[in-house]
Design an enzyme around this catalytic site. Sequence first.
Site, PDB file in Angstrom:
ATOM      1  N   ASP A  36     -29.295 -13.721   2.176  1.00 24.91           N
ATOM      2  CA  ASP A  36     -28.825 -12.332   2.148  1.00 24.91           C
ATOM      3  C   ASP A  36     -28.208 -12.028   0.774  1.00 24.91           C
ATOM      4  OD1 ASP A  36     -26.740 -14.171   2.919  1.00 24.91           O
ATOM      5  OD2 ASP A  36     -25.460 -12.479   3.457  1.00 24.91           O
ATOM      6  N   ASP A  87     -27.532 -15.002  -7.196  1.00 25.71           N
ATOM      7  CA  ASP A  87     -26.716 -15.244  -5.991  1.00 25.71           C
ATOM      8  C   ASP A  87     -27.485 -14.813  -4.758  1.00 25.71           C
ATOM      9  OD1 ASP A  87     -24.693 -15.752  -4.219  1.00 25.71           O
ATOM     10  OD2 ASP A  87     -23.421 -14.096  -4.864  1.00 25.71           O
ATOM     11  N   GLU A 113     -23.995 -14.671   4.673  1.00 22.19           N
ATOM     12  CA  GLU A 113     -22.962 -15.284   3.834  1.00 22.19           C
ATOM     13  C   GLU A 113     -22.128 -14.217   3.158  1.00 22.19           C
ATOM     14  OE1 GLU A 113     -20.768 -17.142   0.631  1.00 22.19           O
ATOM     15  OE2 GLU A 113     -22.243 -15.573   0.387  1.00 22.19           O
ATOM     16  N   GLU A 114     -22.784 -13.120   2.759  1.00 16.13           N
ATOM     17  CA  GLU A 114     -22.115 -12.099   1.953  1.00 16.13           C
ATOM     18  C   GLU A 114     -21.361 -11.071   2.790  1.00 16.13           C
ATOM     19  OE1 GLU A 114     -21.819 -12.478  -1.089  1.00 16.13           O
ATOM     20  OE2 GLU A 114     -23.634 -13.223  -2.048  1.00 16.13           O
ATOM     21  N   GLU A 162     -24.670 -22.237  -4.677  1.00 21.33           N
ATOM     22  CA  GLU A 162     -23.991 -21.053  -5.220  1.00 21.33           C
ATOM     23  C   GLU A 162     -23.939 -21.133  -6.746  1.00 21.33           C
ATOM     24  OE1 GLU A 162     -23.105 -18.370  -3.830  1.00 21.33           O
ATOM     25  OE2 GLU A 162     -22.964 -18.856  -1.708  1.00 21.33           O
ATOM     26  N   HIS A 164     -23.278 -10.078  -8.138  1.00 21.77           N
ATOM     27  CA  HIS A 164     -22.701  -8.899  -7.477  1.00 21.77           C
ATOM     28  C   HIS A 164     -22.635  -7.694  -8.429  1.00 21.77           C
ATOM     29  CE1 HIS A 164     -20.679 -11.140  -3.868  1.00 21.77           C
ATOM     30  NE2 HIS A 164     -21.671 -11.837  -4.361  1.00 21.77           N
TER      31      HIS A 164
HETATM   32 ZN   LIG Z   1     -23.695 -16.484  -2.854  1.00 18.23          ZN
END
Ligand SMILES: [Zn+2]
Length: 377
Positions: free
Chosen positions: A68, A99, A133-134, A163, A350
Amino acid sequence: MSDVLELACELIRRRSLTPVDAGCLVLIGERLARAGFQLESLCYGEVDNLWATHGTGGPTLVFLGHTDVVPTGPETSWRSPPFEPTIRDGRLYGRGAADMKGSVAAMVVALEQFVVARPDHRGRVGLLLTSDEEGPTNLDGVRRVVEHFRTSGERIDWCVVGEPSAKQRLGDLIRVGRRGSLSGTLVVRGMQGHVAYPEKALNPIHAFAPALAELAATRWDEGNSDFPPTSFQVSNLNAGTGANNVIPGDLTALINFRYCTASRADDLRARTEAVLQRHGLDYALDWDVSGEPFLTPPGGTLRETVVAVCRDLCGIDPEQSTGGGTSDGRFIAPLGAEVVEIGPVNATIHKVDECVDVEELEKLPAVYRAVCERLLG
Ligand SMILES: [Zn+2]
C-alpha cells in the site's frame, strides 16, 4: 529493462492506496507460486496479506514489506502522474517508488533468483506482504498476521524489512531497532465558573500546570548504548470556552512517550500517574501503546550479516541506527525474531515526485539475495 525495474513499474501502476491492494499481491503471488513458493492468503477485514514460503524446517528468514502507498496529494503537483511510472535522469518516479514498491520488487526478484540457484537451501525463506502499513491503525495488517502466527506456532528467526532506510546511498544506514511509542489522552477535571469568583470554581489549567512542569522536567531514563533517553512530549493542550471571563470545566492533553529499551511502558504509565496524583488532580487518562521498542543486539547473526553485505556489495560501513518512526518490524520482533531494516534512500518518501535511483534499485536484489545466501545458502 531489468526484471526488478519492470516489476517495480508494474506495482506503481496499481493504485494501491491503503488498504486497497489493487492486484499487487496477486501479481506477486503468481510469480512466487511459479518459483515454487507455498502461498497463504491472510485476509482480515478489508486488508489482504500474503505469506509465501519456500523450504522446510528452520531457521526461517523472512522479508517483510507493504504494497500500500500513501495518498498523492494533488496529482497536478507531480511532474509526471504518480501512478504512471516514469524514468527521468536515472530515477524512477511514482508513488511508492521508494516506500516501498521498489524494495518489494527487489525482494521478489531476489527470492526467485535464490531458490533457482539453491533449490535445496537450508531452512525456510519467506515473504510477508501487507496492504495495511500506511493506514492510521494497522489493525488488519501485520499486527493481525502476527496474532495468527502466534496461535499457529509460526517461528521466525530473522526478518529483513525493506523500508527505505538509506540517507544518501543504498547501504549507508540500516535500522537495528526502534523506539516504542506510548500515547495518552489526559482529561483533567475542574469546575467551571466565573473568573471573578474563583473561589466558586476550580481551574484545571492552574491545577495541571505544576504537574506538567514536573513531567516535562523529568529524566525518564538515561538511554543506553543503542538508544537516546526516553522523551516525553505534550502534542496537544486544550481548555477554555473561548470567553475570557469563564474558568473552564476541564482540560485535555495528548501526551506521547518515545521510549527506549531502558524503560518499560507500564513503568512510564505508573510514574506519570504518580505525578498527577501527587499534584492532587482529578483526572482520567487513556493509554495506548502503538509499538514496543525493540533492538537487534550487536553480534546478532542477522545484524552482522547485513552489515557485512553492505560492506561487500555497497562498499559502505553502514550506520546502525535506532532512530526514525515505527515500522511493521515492531510486530515481528516480539515473536523473538532479529529484525533489520534495509532499503533505498528515503529522501522523497510521502512527498510529491517520490523517486528511487534506478542504479540503486537494480543493486537491491543482489543485496537481499546475498542475505539469503549467507544465512540459508
Ligand atoms: Zn513504508
